[in-house]
Design a protein around this motif. Structure first.
Motif, mmCIF file in Angstrom:
data_model
loop_
_atom_site.group_PDB
_atom_site.id
_atom_site.type_symbol
_atom_site.label_atom_id
_atom_site.label_comp_id
_atom_site.label_asym_id
_atom_site.label_seq_id
_atom_site.Cartn_x
_atom_site.Cartn_y
_atom_site.Cartn_z
ATOM 1 N N ALA A 1 0.836 -1.202 0.000
ATOM 2 C CA ALA A 1 0.000 0.000 0.000
ATOM 3 C C ALA A 1 0.871 1.252 0.000
ATOM 4 O O ALA A 1 0.602 2.220 -0.714
ATOM 5 C CB ALA A 1 -0.925 -0.010 1.207
ATOM 6 N N VAL A 2 1.938 1.236 0.804
ATOM 7 C CA VAL A 2 2.847 2.384 0.856
ATOM 8 C C VAL A 2 3.499 2.601 -0.504
ATOM 9 O O VAL A 2 3.570 3.730 -1.007
ATOM 10 C CB VAL A 2 3.914 2.193 1.959
ATOM 11 N N ARG A 3 3.922 1.517 -1.127
ATOM 12 C CA ARG A 3 4.538 1.654 -2.452
ATOM 13 C C ARG A 3 3.539 2.208 -3.470
ATOM 14 O O ARG A 3 3.893 3.057 -4.298
ATOM 15 C CB ARG A 3 5.088 0.304 -2.933
ATOM 16 N N ALA A 4 2.300 1.718 -3.397
ATOM 17 C CA ALA A 4 1.274 2.212 -4.330
ATOM 18 C C ALA A 4 1.059 3.706 -4.108
ATOM 19 O O ALA A 4 0.957 4.485 -5.059
ATOM 20 C CB ALA A 4 -0.040 1.456 -4.118
ATOM 21 N N PHE A 5 1.020 4.098 -2.838
ATOM 22 C CA PHE A 5 0.831 5.516 -2.520
ATOM 23 C C PHE A 5 1.997 6.343 -3.047
ATOM 24 O O PHE A 5 1.813 7.399 -3.670
ATOM 25 C CB PHE A 5 0.679 5.689 -0.999
ATOM 26 N N GLN A 6 3.215 5.854 -2.813
ATOM 27 C CA GLN A 6 4.401 6.592 -3.278
ATOM 28 C C GLN A 6 4.388 6.745 -4.799
ATOM 29 O O GLN A 6 4.730 7.793 -5.334
ATOM 30 C CB GLN A 6 5.667 5.858 -2.815
ATOM 31 N N GLN A 7 3.974 5.677 -5.449
ATOM 32 C CA GLN A 7 3.867 5.708 -6.904
ATOM 33 C C GLN A 7 2.892 6.804 -7.341
ATOM 34 O O GLN A 7 3.222 7.645 -8.176
ATOM 35 C CB GLN A 7 3.348 4.342 -7.367
ATOM 36 N N GLN A 8 1.701 6.789 -6.733
ATOM 37 C CA GLN A 8 0.660 7.775 -7.045
ATOM 38 C C GLN A 8 1.153 9.206 -6.889
ATOM 39 O O GLN A 8 0.790 10.085 -7.649
ATOM 40 C CB GLN A 8 -0.500 7.631 -6.065
ATOM 41 N N ARG A 9 1.931 9.402 -5.826
ATOM 42 C CA ARG A 9 2.306 10.772 -5.470
ATOM 43 C C ARG A 9 3.621 11.216 -6.063
ATOM 44 O O ARG A 9 4.130 12.296 -5.743
ATOM 45 C CB ARG A 9 2.408 10.900 -3.941
ATOM 46 N N GLY A 10 4.224 10.345 -6.860
ATOM 47 C CA GLY A 10 5.499 10.706 -7.461
ATOM 48 C C GLY A 10 6.642 10.750 -6.461
ATOM 49 O O GLY A 10 7.610 11.505 -6.638
ATOM 50 N N LEU A 11 6.542 9.969 -5.402
ATOM 51 C CA LEU A 11 7.631 9.888 -4.428
ATOM 52 C C LEU A 11 8.516 8.682 -4.777
ATOM 53 O O LEU A 11 8.145 7.853 -5.601
ATOM 54 C CB LEU A 11 7.064 9.688 -3.020
ATOM 55 N N ARG A 12 9.675 8.628 -4.109
ATOM 56 C CA ARG A 12 10.526 7.474 -4.360
ATOM 57 C C ARG A 12 9.817 6.221 -3.841
ATOM 58 O O ARG A 12 9.367 6.186 -2.690
ATOM 59 C CB ARG A 12 11.878 7.629 -3.653
ATOM 60 N N VAL A 13 9.706 5.184 -4.682
ATOM 61 C CA VAL A 13 8.937 3.991 -4.325
ATOM 62 C C VAL A 13 9.847 2.990 -3.637
ATOM 63 O O VAL A 13 10.490 2.164 -4.277
ATOM 64 C CB VAL A 13 8.282 3.364 -5.582
ATOM 65 N N ASP A 14 9.937 3.104 -2.288
ATOM 66 C CA ASP A 14 10.817 2.181 -1.576
ATOM 67 C C ASP A 14 10.098 1.480 -0.417
ATOM 68 O O ASP A 14 10.679 0.682 0.291
ATOM 69 C CB ASP A 14 12.054 2.919 -1.059
#
Ligand SMILES: [Zn+2]
Length: 370
Positions: A39-52
């Protein structure tokens, strides 16, 4: 600095998971388990953050900003410490769609957003305090529907309402008693839906007639085969409004209350609705709720045929459940039916005489015949 990742547990994880849950990206809990990691990775992806998958300070702040919904808090300009969040993004989008310039749509409530909001408030005659309080949000919502929800039909409806001026005389209202003929509709506690709907319709017809409204019923008890035909009848007489009357039923005796539907459909992710239909639905619903003790099951946008095929604002109200013992007892009472008819008549009056300064539930037939 906050940091948590796969395998961690505790209060911070619980907070992160509850924020994710509000974004419909998972369920609450206090373990950073593999679904939370995803879920955190999906959120990071959505928001253009580093996906880690790691919730560091950036991801944490983004989560915090993302969970705000417009209306959750009173937004206003705070110099040096601005409100930041998805609610601000929503506000900026609405202002922008209405032709105001909130500056860059960046989710930060700064000077340009404040100026645009004040300009909007001035335009619609609200106090220009630059704060997105309930009144301002309601006005924004209403206008966004009209302008961006944008159907030419909605604008035609509005135009027609305005051009005729505030008067009831000569209006044409089509009242549609649900079911009828060989179709009794719902049954329960010795009542049938068709009988209740027809009786309510006649009571509404009588009240509106007194106010100078030309009122027709789609049928006199023999029913009309389907909703498309009912819509056609209303279109053919050029009705200004259609009110369809039903009562509901459910498998459980616990379900009860009143609900009103107006035309609305999701089109490519955007709600296209009948602005006046929604307003009428809201008036009908609030008048009935104010005058009776039926549970408020609220207004809903529906793409049902009757609502879709009618060319005028149309609502369908389900007044109580025949499967609910108290609702059925209410619906059996002629006095209750009169109250409902009065509520419906007051809703029509309020739609056409919007400047009436009478609290909801207190307008009586004859009080303001135009
Ligand atoms: Zn029905």
């Amino acid at each position: 600095m906050v940091t948590c990742r796969l395998g961690d547990t505790g209060a911070v994880v619980a907070e992160v998971r509850s924020k994710l849950a509000r974004l419909e990206l998972g369920a609450p809990g206090d373990t950073f388990d593999p679904p939370t990691d995803r879920a955190v990775r999906a959120f990071q992806q959505q928001r253009g953050l580093r996906v880690d998958g790691v919730v560091g300070s950036l991801t944490y702040r983004a989560l915090d900003e993302a969970h705000w919904r417009l209306g959750d808090r009173l937004l206003t300009e705070v110099i040096g410490h601005p409100f930041v969040g998805d609610d601000v993004v929503a506000l900026q989008h609405r202002l922008h769609d209405l032709g105001f310039d909130p500056g860059r749509i960046d989710g930060i409530f700064g000077a340009s957003t404040s100026a645009a909001l004040r300009e909007f408030q001035r335009g619609v005659g609200l106090p220009t305090d630059g704060a997105a309080g309930p009144g301002t949000l309601a006005a924004l919502q209403r206008l966004s529907r009209t302008v961006t929800g944008g159907s030419p039909t909605a604008r035609r409806e509005e135009e027609r309402l305005r051009s005729a001026g505030p008067s009831l005389r000569g209006r044409v209202v089509m009242v549609d008693p649900g079911h009828g003929g060989s179709d009794p509709g719902a049954t329960g506690h010795g009542l049938t839906e068709a009988e209740v709907a027809l009786d309510l319709a006649r009571r509404v017809e009588g009240r509106l007639g007194v106010l100078g409204v030309r009122t027709y019923l789609t049928h006199g008890g023999d029913g009309v085969s389907d909703d498309a035909s009912r819509a056609r009848i209303a279109n053919d007489v050029g009705a200004d409004l259609l009110i369809s009357l039903h009562v509901d039923t459910a498998a459980t005796p616990v379900a009860g209350g009143v609900a009103t539907a107006y035309y609305g459909a999701q089109v490519r992710g955007r709600l296209i609705s009948s602005t006046l239909g929604e307003r009428l639905a809201w008036l009908v619903q609030s008048e009935i709720v104010a005058r009776t003790d039926l549970v408020d099951c609220r207004c809903h946008a529906k793409a049902w045929e009757l609502l879709r095929l009618t060319r005028m604002p149309a609502v369908r109200v389900d007044v109580g459940y025949l499967s609910h013992p108290q609702d059925a007892a209410r619906l059996r009472s002629p006095a209750f039916r009169d109250t409902v008819a009065e509520a419906l008549s007051a809703a029509v009056q309020r739609l056409y005489l919007p400047d009436l300064d009478v609290p909801t539930g207190q307008l009586f037939v004859g009080a303001a015949a135009g």
